[in-house]
Design an enzyme around this catalytic site. Structure first.
Site, short mmCIF file in Angstrom:
data_model
loop_
_atom_site.label_atom_id
_atom_site.label_comp_id
_atom_site.label_asym_id
_atom_site.label_seq_id
_atom_site.Cartn_x
_atom_site.Cartn_y
_atom_site.Cartn_z
CG HIS A 70 -1.77 1.25 1.31
ND1 HIS A 70 -1.33 2.43 1.86
CD2 HIS A 70 -3.03 1.50 0.88
CE1 HIS A 70 -2.28 3.35 1.77
NE2 HIS A 70 -3.32 2.81 1.20
CB CYS A 71 3.86 2.13 1.96
SG CYS A 71 3.23 1.63 3.58
CG LEU A 72 7.33 2.23 -1.08
CD1 LEU A 72 8.67 1.71 -1.58
CD2 LEU A 72 7.54 3.52 -0.29
CG ASP B 194 0.91 5.49 1.72
OD1 ASP B 194 -0.27 5.23 1.38
OD2 ASP B 194 1.50 4.91 2.64
N PRO B 195 2.63 8.29 -1.56
CG PRO B 195 4.85 7.88 -2.13
CD PRO B 195 3.56 7.18 -1.82
#
Length: 418
Positions: free
Chosen positions: A258-260, A263-264
């Site tokens: 999910h993050c990279l 999120d950005p």
């Protein structure tokens, strides 16, 4: 205290179980009945919470999983750990909004609501609080406390566990911060207070944007140095001998989780929406990583062509399908895109990943096989996407007719590195 953790996924379940272990009465609330059924049976689907650990807090009566909204009544602290996906490049906060309405029905004076879901700066105060106030009829900072504390979970990280990773905490006012910090002090070894929810929200996005931008730079460089005839892996090893001013990042077939990949873009969307300007680093980094699966397929196609074969009809074996080493998570894994591109070109694609839970392979639309000596030898090309510890790497390097090694773990006359 009576704790509610809303959302029992990769973020919420570890928090709920840990809160139960340190002495709280915890309700793990989730709208997915299958999740509730599995948790009630002590069947954990999150690798950082083994089933015996879950069973212990269930049998102690310290934790219960439920989809029954009535069990939320009387909570002291509620933590929101629901998904925040992107829909066509726009943050989807519908899960946060729905959860806020549900919690608002049970919010009482003196209680606290904490948002942990990753989101853009301003969400806690501009989205969460108005809903809580509207539904409950109470006033934030007067009748109840609130704040933001971003998750920092790294599944399978051997160095930084859930409890040992420093925890950022924030509150909408001094009293909220004190309550929230005290709660997390009992769960984490270190808490780091910041002045406002916006700071904590931005800090989380900075952490992930830093990684995305640096990975994308190395990935793009990998596509160029191959043509320059320079071994990028050796060059990275050489650069990493510098004891200051350098952080090691390595190439790969793309980023997942999910993050990279997600999120950005929350931050890029917020900046463009509010300031009318692009966040060029994020948009470029996202574009580079989005096309890494294309580069992997291009390299495989070229290698087969050099061996007198076409991609159409060739048997391709993808090794390591999860987005992270030794993990079980397929979310946003670049393996999905690699498989899709190869299938569209007419290849016969198979996958091997012993870490994938039963049923999750349907997300890939490729048949799963064992990474056996027979399967390795039968493939026209093997692509090592993720170097899980369970793979027999020496055997793969020896038996495969051709390997594209995306992790620089193999050696042999038929091995090429990304």
């Amino acid at each position: 205290m009576h704790i509610v953790v809303a959302g029992q996924g990769y973020v919420g379940l570890p928090l709920a179980v840990r809160a139960a272990e340190v002495g709280h009465r915890v309700v793990g609330y989730d709208v997915d009945p299958d999740r509730v059924r599995r948790l009630t049976a002590a069947d954990s689907y999150v690798e950082d919470v083994p089933s015996p650990r879950l069973r212990a807090v269930l049998e102690a009566g310290a934790y219960r999983a439920t989809a029954d909204e009535a069990t939320l009544a009387g909570f002291d602290i509620a933590v929101i750990t629901v998904p925040t996906p992107l829909r066509d490049g726009v943050p989807d906060l519908s899960f946060i909004e729905a959860c806020a309405r549900t919690l608002g029905n049970h919010l009482r004076r003196g209680a606290t609501v904490i948002l942990e879901s990753t989101t853009y700066p301003g969400t806690t105060e501009q989205v969460l609080l108005p809903i809580l106030e509207e539904v409950s009829g109470l006033k934030a900072g007067v009748d109840f406390h609130a704040g933001f504390s971003p998750e920092r979970i790294a599944p399978g990280n051997p160095r930084w566990s859930f409890e040992t990773t420093p925890k950022l905490v924030s509150g909408i006012d001094t009293e909220s911060l004190e309550v929230i910090k005290t709660f997390y002090d009992g769960i984490f070894q270190t808490t780091v207070p910041v002045s406002a929810p916006k700071v904590a929200e931005l800090a989380k996005l900075i952490e992930n944007t830093f990684r995305l931008v640096n990975i994308s730079m190395i990935n793009e460089l990998a596509t160029l140095t191959d043509r320059l005839g320079v071994n990028i892996w050796e060059a990275i090893d050489a650069a990493a001998t510098k004891p200051f001013g350098f952080t090691r990042f390595t190439p790969g077939p793309g980023v997942g989780g999910h993050c990279l990949p997600v999120d950005p873009l929350f931050l890029a969307w917020k900046i463009r929406e509010e300031l009318g300007e692009p966040f060029r680093f994020v948009e470029l980094a996202h574009d580079v990583n989005r096309h890494m699966p294309d580069y992997v397929v291009q390299r495989v196609t070229q290698a087969l062509d050099q061996r007198g074969k076409t991609i159409r009809g060739s048997r391709i074996l993808l090794l390591g399908l999860t987005y992270k080493i030794n993990a079980t998570d397929l979310r946003e894994s670049p393996s999905t895109r690699v498989a899709e591109l190869l299938i569209n070109l007419g290849a016969q694609v198979h996958g091997a990943d012993p870490n994938i839970p039963d049923g999750d392979h349907t997300k890939l639309n490729v048949p799963l096989v064992d990474a056996s000596e027979e399967e390795i030898a039968a493939a026209d090309a093997v692509v090592l996407l993720m170097d899980h510890a369970t793979f027999d790497l020496p055997m793969i390097g020896e038996k495969a007719p051709y390997v594209l090694d995306c992790r620089n773990r193999l050696s042999g006359p038929h091995v090429e590195t990304l």
